[in-house]
Write a protein that holds these residues in place. Structure first.
Motif, PDB file in Angstrom:
ATOM      1  N   LEU A   1      29.481  22.352   8.909  1.00 39.69           N
ATOM      2  CA  LEU A   1      28.955  23.396   9.793  1.00 39.69           C
ATOM      3  C   LEU A   1      28.852  22.839  11.202  1.00 39.69           C
ATOM      4  CD1 LEU A   1      27.688  26.244  10.093  1.00 39.69           C
ATOM      5  CD2 LEU A   1      25.456  25.189   9.633  1.00 39.69           C
ATOM      6  N   ARG A   2      29.337  23.616  12.186  1.00 34.85           N
ATOM      7  CA  ARG A   2      29.314  23.169  13.592  1.00 34.85           C
ATOM      8  C   ARG A   2      27.883  23.324  14.151  1.00 34.85           C
ATOM      9  NH1 ARG A   2      34.688  22.791  15.081  1.00 34.85           N
ATOM     10  NH2 ARG A   2      36.139  24.140  13.918  1.00 34.85           N
ATOM     11  N   THR A   3      27.048  22.366  13.820  1.00 34.74           N
ATOM     12  CA  THR A   3      25.669  22.431  14.303  1.00 34.74           C
ATOM     13  C   THR A   3      25.474  21.697  15.628  1.00 34.74           C
ATOM     14  OG1 THR A   3      25.208  20.588  12.794  1.00 34.74           O
ATOM     15  CG2 THR A   3      24.564  22.787  12.071  1.00 34.74           C
ATOM     16  N   GLU A   4      26.332  20.723  15.911  1.00 35.20           N
ATOM     17  CA  GLU A   4      26.161  19.948  17.143  1.00 35.20           C
ATOM     18  C   GLU A   4      26.274  20.830  18.373  1.00 35.20           C
ATOM     19  OE1 GLU A   4      27.722  15.794  19.252  1.00 35.20           O
ATOM     20  OE2 GLU A   4      28.788  16.612  17.509  1.00 35.20           O
ATOM     21  N   GLN A   5      27.169  21.801  18.327  1.00 36.61           N
ATOM     22  CA  GLN A   5      27.352  22.651  19.507  1.00 36.61           C
ATOM     23  C   GLN A   5      26.170  23.602  19.724  1.00 36.61           C
ATOM     24  OE1 GLN A   5      31.039  24.691  18.521  1.00 36.61           O
ATOM     25  NE2 GLN A   5      29.944  26.520  17.828  1.00 36.61           N
ATOM     26  N   TYR A   6      25.277  23.650  18.728  1.00 31.97           N
ATOM     27  CA  TYR A   6      24.084  24.493  18.857  1.00 31.97           C
ATOM     28  C   TYR A   6      22.801  23.664  18.991  1.00 31.97           C
ATOM     29  CZ  TYR A   6      27.173  28.312  17.470  1.00 31.97           C
ATOM     30  OH  TYR A   6      28.195  29.238  17.415  1.00 31.97           O
ATOM     31  N   GLY A   7      22.968  22.394  19.407  1.00 30.35           N
ATOM     32  CA  GLY A   7      21.783  21.592  19.727  1.00 30.35           C
ATOM     33  C   GLY A   7      21.402  20.536  18.729  1.00 30.35           C
ATOM     34  N   ASP A   8      22.069  20.477  17.559  1.00 33.14           N
ATOM     35  CA  ASP A   8      21.776  19.420  16.598  1.00 33.14           C
ATOM     36  C   ASP A   8      22.427  18.121  17.078  1.00 33.14           C
ATOM     37  OD1 ASP A   8      20.818  18.198  14.359  1.00 33.14           O
ATOM     38  OD2 ASP A   8      22.160  19.185  12.940  1.00 33.14           O
ATOM     39  N   ASP A   9      21.997  16.974  16.516  1.00 31.03           N
ATOM     40  CA  ASP A   9      22.564  15.710  16.989  1.00 31.03           C
ATOM     41  C   ASP A   9      23.944  15.432  16.396  1.00 31.03           C
ATOM     42  OD1 ASP A   9      21.625  15.346  14.443  1.00 31.03           O
ATOM     43  OD2 ASP A   9      20.725  13.388  14.823  1.00 31.03           O
ATOM     44  N   LYS A  10      24.324  16.194  15.356  1.00 32.11           N
ATOM     45  CA  LYS A  10      25.663  16.036  14.770  1.00 32.11           C
ATOM     46  C   LYS A  10      25.955  17.243  13.881  1.00 32.11           C
ATOM     47  CE  LYS A  10      23.880  13.310  10.874  1.00 32.11           C
ATOM     48  NZ  LYS A  10      23.945  12.022  10.153  1.00 32.11           N
ATOM     49  N   ASP A  11      27.222  17.416  13.515  1.00 33.38           N
ATOM     50  CA  ASP A  11      27.585  18.456  12.558  1.00 33.38           C
ATOM     51  C   ASP A  11      27.088  18.070  11.171  1.00 33.38           C
ATOM     52  OD1 ASP A  11      28.801  19.854  14.570  1.00 33.38           O
ATOM     53  OD2 ASP A  11      30.854  19.293  14.022  1.00 33.38           O
ATOM     54  N   ARG A  12      26.920  19.071  10.311  1.00 37.53           N
ATOM     55  CA  ARG A  12      26.335  18.829   8.992  1.00 37.53           C
ATOM     56  C   ARG A  12      27.272  19.276   7.876  1.00 37.53           C
ATOM     57  NH1 ARG A  12      21.784  15.592   9.784  1.00 37.53           N
ATOM     58  NH2 ARG A  12      21.005  16.117  11.866  1.00 37.53           N
ATOM     59  N   VAL A  13      27.315  18.474   6.817  1.00 36.30           N
ATOM     60  CA  VAL A  13      28.100  18.829   5.633  1.00 36.30           C
ATOM     61  C   VAL A  13      27.372  19.929   4.869  1.00 36.30           C
ATOM     62  CG1 VAL A  13      28.995  18.010   3.412  1.00 36.30           C
ATOM     63  CG2 VAL A  13      29.116  16.539   5.426  1.00 36.30           C
ATOM     64  N   ILE A  14      28.139  20.950   4.453  1.00 35.30           N
ATOM     65  CA  ILE A  14      27.522  21.998   3.624  1.00 35.30           C
ATOM     66  C   ILE A  14      28.121  22.020   2.213  1.00 35.30           C
ATOM     67  CG2 ILE A  14      26.675  23.484   5.472  1.00 35.30           C
ATOM     68  CD1 ILE A  14      29.180  25.110   5.318  1.00 35.30           C
ATOM     69  N   VAL A  15      29.357  21.539   2.066  1.00 35.25           N
ATOM     70  CA  VAL A  15      29.932  21.329   0.733  1.00 35.25           C
ATOM     71  C   VAL A  15      30.580  19.947   0.730  1.00 35.25           C
ATOM     72  CG1 VAL A  15      31.550  22.113  -1.039  1.00 35.25           C
ATOM     73  CG2 VAL A  15      30.355  23.803   0.391  1.00 35.25           C
ATOM     74  N   ARG A  16      30.156  19.087  -0.196  1.00 36.43           N
ATOM     75  CA  ARG A  16      30.668  17.720  -0.244  1.00 36.43           C
ATOM     76  C   ARG A  16      32.125  17.686  -0.716  1.00 36.43           C
ATOM     77  NH1 ARG A  16      25.470  17.427  -2.685  1.00 36.43           N
ATOM     78  NH2 ARG A  16      23.919  16.415  -1.333  1.00 36.43           N
ATOM     79  N   SER A  17      32.744  16.546  -0.527  1.00 37.23           N
ATOM     80  CA  SER A  17      34.157  16.401  -0.898  1.00 37.23           C
ATOM     81  C   SER A  17      34.381  16.555  -2.402  1.00 37.23           C
ATOM     82  CB  SER A  17      34.691  15.030  -0.435  1.00 37.23           C
ATOM     83  OG  SER A  17      33.893  13.987  -0.973  1.00 37.23           O
ATOM     84  N   ASN A  18      33.312  16.373  -3.210  1.00 35.12           N
ATOM     85  CA  ASN A  18      33.447  16.563  -4.656  1.00 35.12           C
ATOM     86  C   ASN A  18      33.207  18.009  -5.087  1.00 35.12           C
ATOM     87  OD1 ASN A  18      30.690  16.860  -4.345  1.00 35.12           O
ATOM     88  ND2 ASN A  18      30.116  15.124  -5.656  1.00 35.12           N
ATOM     89  N   GLY A  19      33.030  18.887  -4.082  1.00 32.06           N
ATOM     90  CA  GLY A  19      32.835  20.299  -4.371  1.00 32.06           C
ATOM     91  C   GLY A  19      31.396  20.714  -4.580  1.00 32.06           C
ATOM     92  N   GLU A  20      30.485  19.746  -4.600  1.00 28.32           N
ATOM     93  CA  GLU A  20      29.075  20.049  -4.798  1.00 28.32           C
ATOM     94  C   GLU A  20      28.435  20.513  -3.483  1.00 28.32           C
ATOM     95  OE1 GLU A  20      27.033  20.013  -7.586  1.00 28.32           O
ATOM     96  OE2 GLU A  20      28.992  19.926  -8.590  1.00 28.32           O
ATOM     97  N   PRO A  21      27.622  21.550  -3.507  1.00 29.66           N
ATOM     98  CA  PRO A  21      26.966  22.005  -2.270  1.00 29.66           C
ATOM     99  C   PRO A  21      25.927  20.998  -1.786  1.00 29.66           C
ATOM    100  CG  PRO A  21      26.145  23.234  -4.159  1.00 29.66           C
ATOM    101  CD  PRO A  21      27.284  22.410  -4.657  1.00 29.66           C
ATOM    102  N   ALA A  22      25.907  20.747  -0.490  1.00 28.72           N
ATOM    103  CA  ALA A  22      24.867  19.902   0.105  1.00 28.72           C
ATOM    104  C   ALA A  22      23.577  20.708   0.202  1.00 28.72           C
ATOM    105  CB  ALA A  22      25.312  19.412   1.476  1.00 28.72           C
ATOM    106  N   TYR A  23      22.462  20.003   0.440  1.00 29.83           N
ATOM    107  CA  TYR A  23      21.157  20.674   0.460  1.00 29.83           C
ATOM    108  C   TYR A  23      21.118  21.797   1.500  1.00 29.83           C
ATOM    109  CZ  TYR A  23      16.134  21.359   0.257  1.00 29.83           C
ATOM    110  OH  TYR A  23      14.891  21.914   0.103  1.00 29.83           O
ATOM    111  N   LEU A  24      21.783  21.584   2.631  1.00 34.13           N
ATOM    112  CA  LEU A  24      21.743  22.575   3.704  1.00 34.13           C
ATOM    113  C   LEU A  24      22.359  23.902   3.278  1.00 34.13           C
ATOM    114  CD1 LEU A  24      21.015  23.138   6.676  1.00 34.13           C
ATOM    115  CD2 LEU A  24      23.278  22.303   7.314  1.00 34.13           C
ATOM    116  N   SER A  25      23.257  23.874   2.307  1.00 33.26           N
ATOM    117  CA  SER A  25      23.907  25.122   1.885  1.00 33.26           C
ATOM    118  C   SER A  25      22.889  26.116   1.349  1.00 33.26           C
ATOM    119  CB  SER A  25      24.976  24.819   0.824  1.00 33.26           C
ATOM    120  OG  SER A  25      24.377  24.311  -0.359  1.00 33.26           O
TER     121      SER A  25
END
Length: 552
Positions: free
Chosen positions: A287-311
């Motif tokens: 998720l493009r969170t950095e462009q909205y003031g976060d310190d970095k972009d955040r993973v919402i679905v991991r590379s193994n297909g599992e949803p990250a907590y933010l999802s």
């Protein structure tokens, strides 16, 4: 005359000056004027710096604008005297009859006195506590129970439609650790190193076995699932009962697990993808969170297909907005402070306005003290102090008042010895005693056949009567301020000040006739003031979820 009424009078005076051509305000006349009680009583009943605020816009020296306003105000109903001070402050005294009318207005309004329309028409989702169902409610969650419920009451009193919501965390690693702890206990084994301790684990495990006697003998995976399903429900039922006993009930219990089972997570991801705020990188979805003031972009679905907590947060926020809530308030503990930026970025990624559509309040820690030393261990939970520990020590009223009395920005130390005292040193006792004292006086008056009906409020001219009347007039402003600033502790501090004003009035102004003295009109007027005080203190305590006793 209340501060709100005086504000309206000031707006009318400004409007008259503009319409007459005496004053030019390019931005128009403000809808409201700030009116405050001066710190020095000799400066009048109320003060305003409106001339200082508007002087430059009007192209006038503030004192010149103040002079025009003063002349206009002196002919207004309810105004006794207006004085210009310093560079352009207005100190205002209201006439006795107008001031005394506050008592009649309060009694007439009854339980509705203090209501305002600061949030009229707004639909608010207020999420608080939301503790994991892995143990009894600890003292930090208890603080949010008291503060959150009080804030909900204050917001409703200010016109908002409030839905109190509990986010039921029944998905993830902590639930797995809880179920493994129950299973280990049921099998007579040590709790896993990363598990949960405390006597309650044995209690819950025993209740699971009472429902499913074979649960501990099942294969590990199957047994753990049984303990998870039954154990989590039992623990959550206990939390809900504890909060109900504490006077806190929720309109909605939202299950995190449903977000993942219902397709809500994918729906949120699809919405953000349509908005161009999702991209793939290293096999993961970001998720493009950095462009909205976060310190970095955040993973919402991991590379193994599992949803990250933010999802789950994405899906939950979208669900709230689609349920029609204008504003979503979330109360979190101090350990979530670093979480705010990404949540606000998420809000902006959906096209909403951070800190408006989504607002996050952070609460600091609570320490309990006994005999001057901090308490560290619960008798039942083992590692944390619980809601039940606090209520057992000081009672429900004192516990709620103590937790709601302070700004959530500050860490608080609650001295159990102080809050258990039946003395004026105890803030909640001090306020409740004022209410009981008022109720007793009104009962005595009724026994004498005295009633405040038809009282001549213009007789309330004593200095202590005026002080109490001004205090009573402040409740609507205090409630609106508490709602706007999300600070219900303002109501508690106001009640303590008002109780003090009542005690000073009572010590200086005799309300009931003595001996063979015949009741007169002043007795009736003062009795009306006492009845108004009862209404204000009762309404204020109700906003904090604290009882207003008739006898103590």
């Amino acid at each position: 005359m209340t501060p709100e009424q005086l504000s309206t009078t000031l707006v009318h005076a400004l409007t008259t000056l503009v319409e007459r051509g005496d004053v030019t305000l390019p931005d128009g006349v403000p809808q409201a004027v700030t009116v405050e009680r001066p710190k020095v009583r000799e400066h009048g009943d109320y003060a305003t710096n409106v001339a200082l605020q508007l002087g430059k816009k009007a192209g006038m020296a503030p004192r010149d604008l103040a002079a025009l306003l003063a002349k206009e105000l002196e002919s207004a109903d309810g105004i006794g005297e207006v004085e210009i001070a310093g560079p352009g402050f207005l100190n205002i005294r209201v006439d006795a009859g107008s001031q005394g009318k506050v008592a009649a207005d309060v009694v007439a309004a009854g339980a509705a006195y203090g209501r305002n329309d600061a949030f009229a028409g707004e639909k608010i989702n207020l999420e608080f506590v939301s503790a994991n169902p892995t143990g009894p409610l600890h003292i930090g969650g208890t603080r949010w129970a008291a503060v959150g419920d009080a804030l909900g009451r204050v917001l409703e009193f200010s016109g908002a439609a409030v839905t109190r919501e509990y986010y039921f965390n029944d998905h993830g690693a902590q639930i797995d650790r809880f179920s493994r702890s129950l299973l280990a206990n049921a099998r007579g084994r040590a709790v896993p190193e990363d598990g949960y301790g405390g006597d309650y684990i044995g209690e819950i495990a025993g209740q699971v076995l009472a429902q499913r006697p074979d649960a501990a003998d099942l294969p590990d995976a199957e047994a753990q699932e049984v303990f998870r399903e039954i154990g989590v429900n039992l623990m959550f039922d206990e939390i809900k009962q504890s909060m109900h006993d504490f006077g806190v009930d929720f309109d909605v219990y939202f299950h995190e697990d449903n977000l993942h089972k219902s397709g809500a997570v994918q729906k949120a991801i699809d919405r953000l993808t349509e908005l161009g705020n999702v991209y793939e990188h290293d096999g993961a979805l970001w998720l493009r969170t950095e462009q909205y003031g976060d310190d970095k972009d955040r993973v919402i679905v991991r590379s193994n297909g599992e949803p990250a907590y933010l999802s789950g947060d994405l899906a939950y926020y979208l669900d709230k907005r689609e349920r029609g809530f204008d504003r979503c308030f979330i109360m979190l503990g101090a350990d979530h402070h670093g979480y705010v930026a990404r949540m606000m970025a998420m809000c902006a990624a959906f096209g909403d306005t951070p800190h408006v559509n989504l607002e996050i309040m952070i609460g600091q820690m609570v320490n309990l003290l006994s005999d001057g030393a901090p308490l560290r261990m619960s008798k039942r939970a083992g590692t944390v102090i619980t809601l039940e520990d606090l209520v057992e020590a000081v009672g429900k009223d004192a516990a709620r008042y103590a937790l709601a009395r302070y700004s959530t920005d500050s860490t608080i130390d609650i001295d159990l010895d102080l809050w258990a005292k039946a003395s004026n040193e105890n803030p909640v006792y001090y306020v409740q005693y004022a209410h009981a004292r008022v109720a007793s006086l009104l009962r005595n008056a009724a026994d004498l056949g005295l009633s405040p009906d038809g009282a001549d409020v213009s007789l309330l001219v004593h200095e202590k009567e005026g002080e109490l009347l001004r205090a009573l007039a402040e409740l609507p402003r205090v409630v609106a301020s508490a709602a706007t600033l999300r600070e219900p502790h303002r109501v508690a501090r106001y009640l303590e000040d008002t109780a003090a004003s009542y005690h000073r009035f009572y010590d200086n102004c005799r309300v009931l006739p003595m001996g063979d003295e015949e009741p007169n009109e002043l007795h009736k007027a003062r009795l009306l003031l006492v009845a108004a005080t009862r209404t204000v203190i009762g309404n204020g305590l109700a906003l904090l979820g604290v009882s207003a006793p008739e006898r103590m």
